[in-house]
Design a protein around this motif. Structure first.
Motif, PDB file in Angstrom:
ATOM      1  N   VAL A   1      12.433 -31.721 -19.389  1.00  0.00           N
ATOM      2  CA  VAL A   1      13.286 -30.536 -19.522  1.00  0.00           C
ATOM      3  C   VAL A   1      12.786 -29.645 -20.650  1.00  0.00           C
ATOM      4  CG1 VAL A   1      15.612 -29.754 -20.112  1.00  0.00           C
ATOM      5  CG2 VAL A   1      15.308 -31.682 -18.560  1.00  0.00           C
ATOM      6  N   LEU A   2      12.500 -30.256 -21.815  1.00  0.00           N
ATOM      7  CA  LEU A   2      12.026 -29.470 -22.951  1.00  0.00           C
ATOM      8  C   LEU A   2      10.655 -28.855 -22.670  1.00  0.00           C
ATOM      9  CD1 LEU A   2      12.473 -28.500 -25.835  1.00  0.00           C
ATOM     10  CD2 LEU A   2      11.466 -30.644 -26.647  1.00  0.00           C
ATOM     11  N   ALA A   3       9.765 -29.631 -22.058  1.00  0.00           N
ATOM     12  CA  ALA A   3       8.424 -29.112 -21.739  1.00  0.00           C
ATOM     13  C   ALA A   3       8.499 -27.950 -20.764  1.00  0.00           C
ATOM     14  CB  ALA A   3       7.557 -30.231 -21.162  1.00  0.00           C
ATOM     15  N   SER A   4       9.399 -28.049 -19.774  1.00  0.00           N
ATOM     16  CA  SER A   4       9.551 -26.952 -18.814  1.00  0.00           C
ATOM     17  C   SER A   4      10.089 -25.704 -19.499  1.00  0.00           C
ATOM     18  CB  SER A   4      10.484 -27.380 -17.683  1.00  0.00           C
ATOM     19  OG  SER A   4       9.914 -28.422 -16.927  1.00  0.00           O
ATOM     20  N   GLY A   5      11.010 -25.889 -20.457  1.00  0.00           N
ATOM     21  CA  GLY A   5      11.520 -24.738 -21.196  1.00  0.00           C
ATOM     22  C   GLY A   5      10.446 -24.081 -22.038  1.00  0.00           C
ATOM     23  N   LEU A   6       9.633 -24.892 -22.717  1.00  0.00           N
ATOM     24  CA  LEU A   6       8.559 -24.346 -23.550  1.00  0.00           C
ATOM     25  C   LEU A   6       7.474 -23.695 -22.703  1.00  0.00           C
ATOM     26  CD1 LEU A   6       8.203 -27.261 -26.139  1.00  0.00           C
ATOM     27  CD2 LEU A   6       9.217 -25.012 -26.532  1.00  0.00           C
ATOM     28  N   THR A   7       7.134 -24.330 -21.571  1.00  0.00           N
ATOM     29  CA  THR A   7       6.130 -23.742 -20.678  1.00  0.00           C
ATOM     30  C   THR A   7       6.666 -22.485 -20.021  1.00  0.00           C
ATOM     31  OG1 THR A   7       5.310 -25.979 -20.232  1.00  0.00           O
ATOM     32  CG2 THR A   7       4.542 -24.230 -18.776  1.00  0.00           C
ATOM     33  N   GLY A   8       7.968 -22.463 -19.715  1.00  0.00           N
ATOM     34  CA  GLY A   8       8.578 -21.269 -19.143  1.00  0.00           C
ATOM     35  C   GLY A   8       8.485 -20.071 -20.061  1.00  0.00           C
ATOM     36  N   MET A   9       8.417 -20.323 -21.370  1.00  0.00           N
ATOM     37  CA  MET A   9       8.274 -19.222 -22.321  1.00  0.00           C
ATOM     38  C   MET A   9       6.983 -18.453 -22.109  1.00  0.00           C
ATOM     39  SD  MET A   9       9.572 -21.115 -25.799  1.00  0.00           S
ATOM     40  CE  MET A   9       9.021 -19.746 -26.819  1.00  0.00           C
ATOM     41  N   ILE A  10       5.946 -19.144 -21.624  1.00  0.00           N
ATOM     42  CA  ILE A  10       4.639 -18.486 -21.503  1.00  0.00           C
ATOM     43  C   ILE A  10       4.247 -18.185 -20.064  1.00  0.00           C
ATOM     44  CG2 ILE A  10       3.833 -19.581 -23.612  1.00  0.00           C
ATOM     45  CD1 ILE A  10       2.157 -21.464 -21.855  1.00  0.00           C
ATOM     46  N   SER A  11       4.943 -18.767 -19.085  1.00  0.00           N
ATOM     47  CA  SER A  11       4.540 -18.548 -17.692  1.00  0.00           C
ATOM     48  C   SER A  11       5.415 -17.505 -17.005  1.00  0.00           C
ATOM     49  CB  SER A  11       4.586 -19.865 -16.909  1.00  0.00           C
ATOM     50  OG  SER A  11       5.920 -20.293 -16.716  1.00  0.00           O
ATOM     51  N   GLY A  12       6.743 -17.587 -17.190  1.00  0.00           N
ATOM     52  CA  GLY A  12       7.642 -16.658 -16.511  1.00  0.00           C
ATOM     53  C   GLY A  12       7.707 -16.868 -15.019  1.00  0.00           C
ATOM     54  N   SER A  13       7.167 -17.982 -14.530  1.00  0.00           N
ATOM     55  CA  SER A  13       7.133 -18.248 -13.096  1.00  0.00           C
ATOM     56  C   SER A  13       7.644 -19.655 -12.838  1.00  0.00           C
ATOM     57  CB  SER A  13       5.697 -18.113 -12.561  1.00  0.00           C
ATOM     58  OG  SER A  13       5.589 -18.639 -11.257  1.00  0.00           O
ATOM     59  N   SER A  14       8.625 -19.776 -11.945  1.00  0.00           N
ATOM     60  CA  SER A  14       9.180 -21.084 -11.620  1.00  0.00           C
ATOM     61  C   SER A  14       8.147 -21.971 -10.950  1.00  0.00           C
ATOM     62  CB  SER A  14      10.394 -20.914 -10.704  1.00  0.00           C
ATOM     63  OG  SER A  14      11.389 -20.124 -11.318  1.00  0.00           O
ATOM     64  N   ILE A  15       7.383 -21.409 -10.019  1.00  0.00           N
ATOM     65  CA  ILE A  15       6.394 -22.194  -9.277  1.00  0.00           C
ATOM     66  C   ILE A  15       5.281 -22.672 -10.209  1.00  0.00           C
ATOM     67  CG2 ILE A  15       4.692 -22.126  -7.421  1.00  0.00           C
ATOM     68  CD1 ILE A  15       6.504 -20.108  -6.006  1.00  0.00           C
ATOM     69  N   ALA A  16       4.740 -21.754 -11.027  1.00  0.00           N
ATOM     70  CA  ALA A  16       3.678 -22.137 -11.960  1.00  0.00           C
ATOM     71  C   ALA A  16       4.175 -23.180 -12.944  1.00  0.00           C
ATOM     72  CB  ALA A  16       3.172 -20.904 -12.706  1.00  0.00           C
ATOM     73  N   ASN A  17       5.412 -23.052 -13.362  1.00  0.00           N
ATOM     74  CA  ASN A  17       6.001 -24.010 -14.300  1.00  0.00           C
ATOM     75  C   ASN A  17       6.090 -25.395 -13.671  1.00  0.00           C
ATOM     76  OD1 ASN A  17       7.272 -25.091 -16.511  1.00  0.00           O
ATOM     77  ND2 ASN A  17       8.962 -23.665 -16.520  1.00  0.00           N
ATOM     78  N   THR A  18       6.563 -25.452 -12.426  1.00  0.00           N
ATOM     79  CA  THR A  18       6.694 -26.732 -11.729  1.00  0.00           C
ATOM     80  C   THR A  18       5.345 -27.406 -11.549  1.00  0.00           C
ATOM     81  OG1 THR A  18       8.597 -25.844 -10.520  1.00  0.00           O
ATOM     82  CG2 THR A  18       7.613 -27.852  -9.669  1.00  0.00           C
TER      83      THR A  18
END
Length: 389
Positions: free
Chosen positions: A211-228
């Motif tokens: 959960v935390l990694a997805s939140g931190l990665t979401g900060m730089i990707s802005g994309s749900s698919i790329a994040n997953t």
């Protein structure tokens, strides 16, 4: 493909910096790059039985032809800009051909890239506009001639070349490029390691770290698919190894990664469209999104804790986890571009385009400096291909 992608990136950086171009020119060139890359990167069909039409070992000549013609149609607004301005309401036959082909090529590009749903919906409403007077009941209304539809959608700034494309060309691309460069430089792996070093030792630690990694990665990707795709490759196997069923591991990763699109500063394209449409600063959207995003991640952490209690999972031994202090300091340079980006957006209140451009330049500089101090000239030679890719 590499040449086109590199040229597109250089073009976007130039117009964000010192190169001033007409808005219509920017949108047309932006679309030309995008639509040609779709035809070069996505096959016509993905199933094996159609491999003659969509070979995997080479680029078929018809896709190259489609990419070229589609790019020319996208650039038609620039090629005959003066003539189109003089012929508003009275387009020539060649205008209709170019506009109609662009519409068809866009629908096909959408089918290749995201599947048939979107072009089917768009195609239905185009069909409805043409034959709406034949529909029953309240759906019946005055029909719109095909020439008017093509002129509005393809030959003006009211349809294809409207606000969403302007936002994509001026803002979204730079933020996506910033996230991609940060990921290539190792920022994505850094955030995942940081999350596991911080939360991996708790009960249900891999899920909480996911959960935390997805939140931190979401900060730089802005994309749900790329994040997953980025975080799920590492976190789902770890969650399964810790005792989570495969279905729950996948569900936790998808929920956390989808919420990554809400996490400032680099949110999805919708955030930029909100700012443009509502005529408010992007910093205001960032501020408004931060609290809901934080609450959603706190809720996900709580849910994963409840699941861990129900499954009676044990924490991962600290000896198997990376040390937090060492992990944090090892990649602290990845935080510098993010801090610069947030500072320019919120404190200096600069435009998103300028903030993203400065973030990209700082990221390239930081990556090269860190590589030089780590491995000298050899490190620089390693860093340059990462930036190039």
């Amino acid at each position: 493909v590499t040449g086109l992608a590199a040229s597109w990136s250089v073009f976007q950086l130039l117009i964000a910096g010192a190169w001033s171009l007409n808005a219509e020119v920017v949108r047309s060139v932006h679309l030309a790059f995008a639509i040609s890359l779709v035809y070069l990167c996505f096959p016509m069909f993905r199933k094996e039985r159609f491999k003659r039409l969509s070979p995997r070992d080479r680029l078929p000549w018809w896709d190259l032809l489609f990419a070229t013609v589609a790019a020319i149609c996208a650039l038609y607004l620039v090629i005959d800009r003066q003539g189109l301005a003089e012929r508003i309401g009275d387009p020539l036959f060649r205008d209709m051909v170019a506009g109609g082909l662009l519409l068809l090529f866009l629908l096909e590009a959408a089918r290749r890239a995201v599947g048939p749903a979107l072009p089917c919906v768009a195609g239905f409403f185009i069909f409805y506009s043409m034959f709406s007077e034949s529909f029953p009941g309240v759906m019946a209304t005055a029909a719109t001639p095909l020439s008017r539809i093509i002129e509005t959608l393809s030959l003006s700034t009211q349809g294809i070349f409207g606000v969403p494309l302007e936002v994509s060309a001026n803002t979204v691309f730079l933020f996506v490029l910033f996230g991609a460069l940060l990921e290539k430089a190792g920022g994505g792996k850094y955030f995942i390691d940081l999350a596991f070093s911080l939360l991996g030792g708790f009960r249900g630690g891999p899920a909480k770290a996911s959960v935390l990694a997805s939140g931190l990665t979401g900060m730089i990707s802005g994309s749900s698919i790329a994040n997953t795709v980025t975080t799920g490759t590492f976190t789902i196997p770890l969650m399964k190894r810790a005792g989570y069923p495969a279905v729950k591991a996948g569900a936790i990763e998808v929920a956390a990664s989808t919420n990554g699109q809400l996490m400032p500063p680099i949110m999805g394209a919708a955030a930029f469209i909100i700012a443009e449409t509502c005529n408010i600063p992007y910093a205001a959207v960032v501020k408004a999104a931060f609290l809901p995003a934080a609450i959603s991640y706190l809720a996900l952490l709580y849910i994963t804790h409840l699941e861990a209690l129900k499954l009676n999972l044990e924490p991962i031994p600290r000896s198997e986890l990376p040390p937090f202090r060492k992990t944090f300091l090892k990649g602290i340079h990845f935080l510098i571009p993010l801090v610069i980006l947030m500072y320019l957006l919120i404190i200096e209140r600069r435009s998103p385009r300028y903030a993203a451009l400065m973030g990209i330049l700082v990221l390239i500089a930081v990556t090269c400096i860190h590589a030089f101090f780590s491995e000298g000239r050899k490190g620089i030679r390693k860093a340059l291909p990462i930036i190039g890719n």
